[in-house]
Design a protein around this motif. Structure first.
Motif, PDB file in Angstrom:
ATOM      1  N   ALA A   1     -31.032 -47.606   5.740  1.00 36.48           N
ATOM      2  CA  ALA A   1     -31.506 -47.265   4.405  1.00 36.48           C
ATOM      3  C   ALA A   1     -32.171 -45.893   4.392  1.00 36.48           C
ATOM      4  N   ASP A   2     -32.892 -45.595   5.466  1.00 40.60           N
ATOM      5  CA  ASP A   2     -33.583 -44.300   5.529  1.00 40.60           C
ATOM      6  C   ASP A   2     -32.604 -43.130   5.630  1.00 40.60           C
ATOM      7  N   ARG A   3     -31.408 -43.391   6.135  1.00 43.42           N
ATOM      8  CA  ARG A   3     -30.404 -42.318   6.227  1.00 43.42           C
ATOM      9  C   ARG A   3     -29.662 -42.099   4.916  1.00 43.42           C
ATOM     10  N   SER A   4     -29.932 -42.928   3.926  1.00 48.55           N
ATOM     11  CA  SER A   4     -29.243 -42.847   2.648  1.00 48.55           C
ATOM     12  C   SER A   4     -29.686 -41.612   1.878  1.00 48.55           C
ATOM     13  N   PRO A   5     -28.818 -41.005   1.094  1.00 46.88           N
ATOM     14  CA  PRO A   5     -29.231 -39.880   0.231  1.00 46.88           C
ATOM     15  C   PRO A   5     -30.074 -40.330  -0.956  1.00 46.88           C
ATOM     16  N   ASP A   6     -30.248 -41.632  -1.119  1.00 50.21           N
ATOM     17  CA  ASP A   6     -31.031 -42.136  -2.242  1.00 50.21           C
ATOM     18  C   ASP A   6     -32.530 -42.020  -1.939  1.00 50.21           C
ATOM     19  N   ALA A   7     -33.235 -41.219  -2.711  1.00 52.57           N
ATOM     20  CA  ALA A   7     -34.669 -41.023  -2.500  1.00 52.57           C
ATOM     21  C   ALA A   7     -35.485 -41.530  -3.686  1.00 52.57           C
ATOM     22  N   SER A   8     -34.926 -42.381  -4.512  1.00 48.82           N
ATOM     23  CA  SER A   8     -35.630 -42.858  -5.704  1.00 48.82           C
ATOM     24  C   SER A   8     -36.804 -43.758  -5.332  1.00 48.82           C
ATOM     25  N   ASP A   9     -37.946 -43.490  -5.936  1.00 51.42           N
ATOM     26  CA  ASP A   9     -39.115 -44.339  -5.724  1.00 51.42           C
ATOM     27  C   ASP A   9     -38.882 -45.749  -6.246  1.00 51.42           C
ATOM     28  N   HIS A  10     -38.017 -45.888  -7.240  1.00 50.03           N
ATOM     29  CA  HIS A  10     -37.759 -47.204  -7.833  1.00 50.03           C
ATOM     30  C   HIS A  10     -37.105 -48.163  -6.836  1.00 50.03           C
ATOM     31  N   ARG A  11     -36.471 -47.618  -5.816  1.00 47.33           N
ATOM     32  CA  ARG A  11     -35.785 -48.480  -4.844  1.00 47.33           C
ATOM     33  C   ARG A  11     -36.401 -48.375  -3.443  1.00 47.33           C
TER      34      ARG A  11
ATOM     35  N   ILE B   1     -23.721 -45.974   2.115  1.00 44.26           N
ATOM     36  CA  ILE B   1     -22.348 -46.340   2.486  1.00 44.26           C
ATOM     37  C   ILE B   1     -21.374 -45.857   1.414  1.00 44.26           C
ATOM     38  N   TYR B   2     -21.771 -46.017   0.152  1.00 42.66           N
ATOM     39  CA  TYR B   2     -20.927 -45.545  -0.946  1.00 42.66           C
ATOM     40  C   TYR B   2     -20.698 -44.042  -0.812  1.00 42.66           C
ATOM     41  N   ALA B   3     -21.770 -43.304  -0.533  1.00 42.19           N
ATOM     42  CA  ALA B   3     -21.652 -41.851  -0.422  1.00 42.19           C
ATOM     43  C   ALA B   3     -20.735 -41.467   0.740  1.00 42.19           C
ATOM     44  N   ARG B   4     -20.844 -42.187   1.839  1.00 39.04           N
ATOM     45  CA  ARG B   4     -19.983 -41.882   2.990  1.00 39.04           C
ATOM     46  C   ARG B   4     -18.524 -42.225   2.683  1.00 39.04           C
ATOM     47  N   LEU B   5     -18.309 -43.346   2.004  1.00 45.40           N
ATOM     48  CA  LEU B   5     -16.939 -43.700   1.623  1.00 45.40           C
ATOM     49  C   LEU B   5     -16.356 -42.677   0.650  1.00 45.40           C
ATOM     50  N   ALA B   6     -17.161 -42.241  -0.304  1.00 37.22           N
ATOM     51  CA  ALA B   6     -16.681 -41.239  -1.262  1.00 37.22           C
ATOM     52  C   ALA B   6     -16.335 -39.938  -0.548  1.00 37.22           C
ATOM     53  N   ALA B   7     -17.188 -39.546   0.405  1.00 36.07           N
ATOM     54  CA  ALA B   7     -16.910 -38.326   1.172  1.00 36.07           C
ATOM     55  C   ALA B   7     -15.640 -38.486   1.997  1.00 36.07           C
ATOM     56  N   THR B   8     -15.449 -39.676   2.582  1.00 36.03           N
ATOM     57  CA  THR B   8     -14.226 -39.934   3.361  1.00 36.03           C
ATOM     58  C   THR B   8     -13.005 -39.878   2.464  1.00 36.03           C
ATOM     59  N   ALA B   9     -13.111 -40.499   1.293  1.00 36.04           N
ATOM     60  CA  ALA B   9     -11.982 -40.489   0.354  1.00 36.04           C
ATOM     61  C   ALA B   9     -11.609 -39.060  -0.014  1.00 36.04           C
ATOM     62  N   ARG B  10     -12.572 -38.239  -0.315  1.00 39.12           N
ATOM     63  CA  ARG B  10     -12.284 -36.852  -0.681  1.00 39.12           C
ATOM     64  C   ARG B  10     -11.654 -36.103   0.485  1.00 39.12           C
ATOM     65  N   SER B  11     -12.103 -36.383   1.696  1.00 34.58           N
ATOM     66  CA  SER B  11     -11.536 -35.689   2.854  1.00 34.58           C
ATOM     67  C   SER B  11     -10.080 -36.063   3.073  1.00 34.58           C
TER      68      SER B  11
ATOM     69  N   GLY C   1     -25.808 -38.628  -3.682  1.00 33.35           N
ATOM     70  CA  GLY C   1     -26.013 -37.392  -2.947  1.00 33.35           C
ATOM     71  C   GLY C   1     -24.976 -37.248  -1.856  1.00 33.35           C
ATOM     72  N   ALA C   2     -25.024 -36.132  -1.160  1.00 30.31           N
ATOM     73  CA  ALA C   2     -24.047 -35.852  -0.119  1.00 30.31           C
ATOM     74  C   ALA C   2     -24.303 -36.716   1.108  1.00 30.31           C
ATOM     75  N   ALA C   3     -23.225 -37.023   1.813  1.00 17.65           N
ATOM     76  CA  ALA C   3     -23.329 -37.780   3.064  1.00 17.65           C
ATOM     77  C   ALA C   3     -22.130 -37.435   3.927  1.00 17.65           C
ATOM     78  N   ALA C   4     -22.271 -37.634   5.230  1.00 14.93           N
ATOM     79  CA  ALA C   4     -21.172 -37.354   6.155  1.00 14.93           C
ATOM     80  C   ALA C   4     -20.075 -38.393   5.987  1.00 14.93           C
ATOM     81  N   HIS C   5     -18.843 -37.959   6.086  1.00 17.99           N
ATOM     82  CA  HIS C   5     -17.741 -38.917   5.961  1.00 17.99           C
ATOM     83  C   HIS C   5     -17.604 -39.742   7.240  1.00 17.99           C
ATOM     84  N   TYR C   6     -16.933 -40.869   7.139  1.00 18.93           N
ATOM     85  CA  TYR C   6     -16.666 -41.722   8.297  1.00 18.93           C
ATOM     86  C   TYR C   6     -15.534 -41.116   9.120  1.00 18.93           C
ATOM     87  N   GLY C   7     -15.686 -41.157  10.434  1.00 17.05           N
ATOM     88  CA  GLY C   7     -14.610 -40.695  11.298  1.00 17.05           C
ATOM     89  C   GLY C   7     -13.506 -41.722  11.448  1.00 17.05           C
TER      90      GLY C   7
END
Length: 978
Positions: free
Chosen positions: A360-370, A382-392, A404-410
């Motif tokens: 969770a701490d590695r997530s790009p989500d920094a909202s205080d609400h969550r 995970i969503y951000a990484r999947l989206a980045a993988t899809a785009r790649s 937010g941005a995240a590294a894609h899955y290898g």
């Protein structure tokens, strides 16, 4: 006939007891017209009563739509044609035949198309009703607690348990198994996606009627059904442009969205549950996810099968993987989004694991609400990484923007590992109930489909490889006449070149378009594997494999394109398994010897060892049937499989057979469960791939529940065929040897009878082209592949698919039975005495009762004969202008049909077709009254079309369209013999 608005307004009165009618209401609240006539009362306790009611309802609604859209006059014409065709069928009434001729000749162009569409759509709607009834009956069995039905996993496991096979053995078996249905596109797929979509909605609405509905809900349902049928009527049934490979890819992907993406993971859960239920002492503590590997995976040829299809190239391969990847990523992202909504778990309420908190701490989500909702934050990551993988991987138009941005899955395994962290944290913190509904299913889905969705096979003909290498050898000044070398010299040259580190291809020399294309395709395959994973492409199939050099050529082409790796002068790793396809009768007879030579080569043996001591062999059903006939094709396939099993066992390599089965019995079709169980012992062994072709894909997988059932039966049959102990009783072995000896004799006789007619009878080709709609099928926009491999009328060059399709259209279904009667009659007549003849007949009866191979063969032939209609076929024979040729050939076919039917009755003990499958028998009988008019109309339209061509006039579009509409309707009506 064109209708005015006034015509249409006046056509709203209830339909009379007529075409498609006709239905008596289920009850007064079913939304049907109160004035609709009631058909024959349904017997109390009739299990098929709901099916009859569904067909009546759909038929009545279609009749109402027909009157509403086309007017009373067209409706009455349709009904008159139906009644006359029924008289012609049931009473063999010559007067009815003459009346039918007159009716059809008087139809205007518009009337013709309306009549054809009416009968075609009834066939489509009847299919929907039958599928729904199959689902209904299966559900009734489950609700009643009935014993497990054959072809279910529960039944297979019960049999294995009774035979002493343990649950541990079943689990260990599935760890190594691979079961793979492979979707292919062929020119018998006559349905447009728009039509399929509308029909799926009709199926959904029909299924809803089995639920308790209020009168208002039932009325609304009926109105929606009528609306969807109206949509069908107003939707163009045919394609006006040639189907492209891209269209075929999209058609196939629709079945993933409808069936495979949800039903396949659910089936894994069912298999897990059935194993635990059958073997309770072995049941594991249920955890976050079952431990069965991805033993059932999907394959595809669409976009990778180049054999005879000039439209498939490197671009179509890339497009296929991009669209497949887009489909699976769309699904993953939607599921992750849904999981985020569900897993609103707060650390103020319950703990979470350190690994989950770190994720969770590695997530790009920094909202205080969550800040106290680590699961949601982890899923956003995970969503951000999947989206980045899809785009790649080239996916565009991702509907929901990531936070937010995240590294894609290898690789998919990285995503699986993160989903596992969520599951383990839930398990450890009172959240086990939250794992199974979606998280465990999603994890399983990623394991099955990865980032590629389905494995794309590559296929090309051996003669293309030879031409490419001949050019490479010549340009490299290695060998100027490679194609003319003797086989031993070819092998020596290929092995020598495989051991050299240099390449033959030079970027500074000019090559033909064909060579450049083939090399580009292989380089593209390497890039696809790098981007999407090794499972994206892993098989290379060689059509028309006739020699060992055919296989070595593909090894060398892989070396040229970086797919075959060399360490020193040793071949070290092969990325694409080289798979021979043995198709013709001579090729099948040489299969074991070719594989023996292939696997005895030290270089090849090393590569096979790196493949886990596994080698796949593909067997072609369609071409062997066209080459040698139904009986000989089946027998030569059986023998080839036995010889391959013996060879592979002797040298210690696991055999995986890939069955190139078509939809029709003449192309290896028929029930898959019985077909797998009828395989020779040892040929399945947990490894089986089989093609699902053309219109059969829609039949099996357009309904999710039917699709799941078809997937389940593949698993059940593979378990039974692989794990059931084989008898070692010497008496039974001697009996099997006797049965096989008889089959050898029958096969040779059937082969001679078939070859004599098809390839040795002068004028047979002319008869075929005149008495079937083969020429018109070739013009239909129903596939991206040409109907013939060459621009000729030679049957040898014609593809097996349109060959079988054409015989189905004229209702002879010739490839599914011809030659059997002559073979058996000749064998029986060879007897020296009546006593010997009686003994031989008793042997055939024993073969039918005791030998699964022979029983399945006769069962399939019985089904084909039940759909064969000589009266209808005689009208197609009338299209042959040469009366002497027509009478000679059709007379021989009729004679063989009579012999085959008589012999089959003597062996099985019943003259009734499909006596063992009364539901199918009733289905066929009921639908023929509506199918026959389509055939009669097709004959009339063929006459018109050919008369126009003979007069050198431009073809009439409406006539052509009418022919194509009848082809669609007949295929739908015949289903697996279309």
């Amino acid at each position: 006939m064109a209708t005015t608005p006034q015509n249409r307004r006046s056509a709203r009165s209830p339909a009379p007891a007529a075409l498609l009618q006709t239905a008596g209401a289920r009850n007064k609240s079913n939304g049907a017209s109160k004035t609709a006539p009631i058909a024959k009362p349904i017997k109390s306790g009739d299990k098929d009563a709901p099916l009859k009611e569904d067909i009546r309802l759909l038929g009545r609604l279609l009749g109402e739509v027909l009157r509403d859209q086309e007017g009373d006059a067209v409706f009455e014409v349709v009904e008159t044609i139906r009644q006359t065709a029924v008289r012609f069928r049931r009473e063999s009434d010559a007067k009815a035949g003459a009346e039918l001729d007159q009716l059809l000749k008087k139809l205007t162009r518009d009337q013709t198309n309306s009549v054809v569409r009416a009968f075609s759509y009834f066939s489509h709607l009847a299919n929907i009703a039958e599928d729904q009834h199959h689902n209904r009956r299966r559900r009734a069995h489950l609700l009643a607690g009935s014993a497990a039905q054959p072809s279910s996993v529960a039944y297979a496991l019960s049999r294995l348990d009774d035979a002493g096979v343990s649950g541990a053995n079943v689990r260990a078996f599935l760890q190594e198994a691979l079961i793979s249905p492979v979707l292919t596109a062929h020119p018998t797929e006559v349905q447009r996606k728009s039509i399929l979509d509308a029909e799926r909605e009709i199926a959904r609405l029909l299924a809803t009627r089995d639920q308790p509905l209020t009168p208002r809900e039932l009325r609304s349902n009926t109105e929606l059904l009528r609306a969807r049928i109206t949509t069908l009527w107003q939707t163009r049934m045919l394609r006006y442009t040639k189907l492209t490979v891209a269209d075929e890819i999209e058609n196939a992907l629709s079945y993933y969205r409808i069936t495979f993406l949800r039903e396949l993971p659910a089936l894994y859960d069912d298999v897990e549950a059935e194993i635990d239920a059958q073997f309770p002492s072995r049941a594991r503590a249920r955890s976050n996810a079952a431990d069965l590997p991805a033993f059932l995976q999907m394959g595809s040829w669409i976009g990778g099968d180049r054999d005879g299809n000039p439209n498939v190239n490197a671009d179509t391969m890339q497009h296929a993987l991009k669209r497949q990847s887009t489909t699976i990523f769309d699904f993953y992202l939607e599921e992750i989004h849904a999981l985020g909504a569900e897993l609103s778990i707060s650390t103020l309420m319950v703990d979470a694991s350190p690994a989950l908190l770190a994720l969770a701490d590695r997530s790009p989500d920094a909202s205080d609400h969550r800040s106290d909702e680590p699961y949601r934050r982890a899923l956003i990551g995970i969503y951000a990484r999947l989206a980045a993988t899809a785009r790649s991987l080239g996916v565009v138009n991702i509907l929901r923007q990531e936070v937010g941005a995240a590294a894609h899955y290898g690789a998919p395994e990285e995503c699986i590992a993160e989903l596992q962290i969520l599951a383990e944290s839930l398990q450890a913190n009172h959240g086990a109930a939250l794992v199974k509904p979606r998280l465990a299913v999603l994890k399983r889905t990623v394991e099955i489909f990865g980032f590629h969705l389905a494995t794309l096979d590559m296929r090309q003909s051996s003669d293309i490889h030879e031409r490419v290498l001949a050019e490479l050898f010549a340009n490299a000044q290695v060998e100027g006449a490679y194609a003319s070398l003797a086989e031993d010299k070819k092998i020596a040259l290929l092995l020598s070149e495989l051991g050299k580190p240099r390449l033959l291809h030079s970027p500074y020399l000019h090559y033909s378009d064909e060579t450049n294309s083939e090399l580009t395709i292989l380089r593209t395959a390497r890039e696809i594997r790098r981007r999407y994973g090794a499972r994206a492409i892993r098989n290379y199939i060689i059509s028309h494999t006739e020699t060992v050099s055919d296989l070595l050529e593909v090894l060398l082409l892989q070396k040229e394109t970086g797919l075959l790796h060399i360490e020193g002068n040793q071949l070290s790793e092969l990325e694409l398994m080289v798979i021979p396809l043995f198709e013709t009768i001579p090729d099948l007879r040489l299969a074991a010897e070719i594989m023996r030579e292939w696997m005895s080569l030290p270089q090849v043996a090393r590569l096979i060892a790196k493949q886990g001591k596994l080698q796949e062999v593909m067997l072609g059903y369609s071409d062997s049937n066209k080459d040698g006939g139904f009986l000989t094709s089946n027998w030569e396939l059986y023998k080839a499989e036995n010889q391959l099993v013996e060879l592979f066992n002797r040298i210690g390599v696991k055999l995986r057979l890939f069955h190139g089965r078509g939809g029709t019995v003449g192309r290896g079709g028929g029930p898959s469960y019985q077909a797998i169980l009828a395989q020779p012992p040892g040929t399945v062994n947990g490894q089986i791939r089989l093609t699902e072709q053309g219109e059969i894909i829609a039949s099996k997988f357009s309904n999710p529940e039917i699709g799941r059932r078809n997937l389940e039966l593949l698993v059940a049959a593979t378990l039974e065929a692989s794990l059931m102990p084989q008898s070692t009783d010497a008496k039974e072995q001697r009996k099997l040897a006797e049965f096989e000896h008889v089959m050898e004799d029958l096969s040779e006789r059937a082969y001679q009878a078939y070859r004599n007619l098809v390839y040795e009878t002068p004028g047979f080709t002319d008869y075929f082209f005149a008495a079937t709609p083969i020429a018109e099928i070739a013009q239909l926009n129903i596939g991206s592949r040409p109907a013939s491999r060459k621009a000729s009328r030679r049957i040898e060059d014609l593809r097996a698919i349109p060959w079988g399709f054409s015989w189905g259209q004229c209702r002879l279904l010739f490839p599914g039975w011809y030659g059997f009667g002559s073979a058996v009659a000749g064998w029986l007549e060879q007897s020296d005495s009546s006593k010997e003849k009686t003994r031989r007949l008793s042997t055939l009866r024993a073969m039918f009762k005791e030998w699964p191979f022979f029983a399945a063969l006769l069962s399939n032939m019985d089904m084909v004969l039940s759909k064969t209609d000589l009266a209808v076929a005689s009208r197609y024979a009338g299209l042959v202008a040469d009366r002497k040729l027509r009478n000679a050939i059709f007379g021989r076919i009729v004679g063989e049909h009579e012999r085959t039917s008589s012999i089959l009755a003597q062996i099985t003990g019943t003259k009734e077709r499909l006596s063992g499958n009364p539901l199918l028998a009733r289905s066929i009988k009921n639908r023929f009254a509506y199918l026959d008019p389509l055939n009669h109309l097709q004959v009339e339209l063929l006459k018109r079309h050919r008369a126009i061509a003979a007069a050198n006039r431009p073809p009439e579009e409406r006539v052509q369209r009418g022919i194509h509409l009848t082809i669609n309707g007949v295929a739908a009506g015949l289903r697996n013999t279309g």
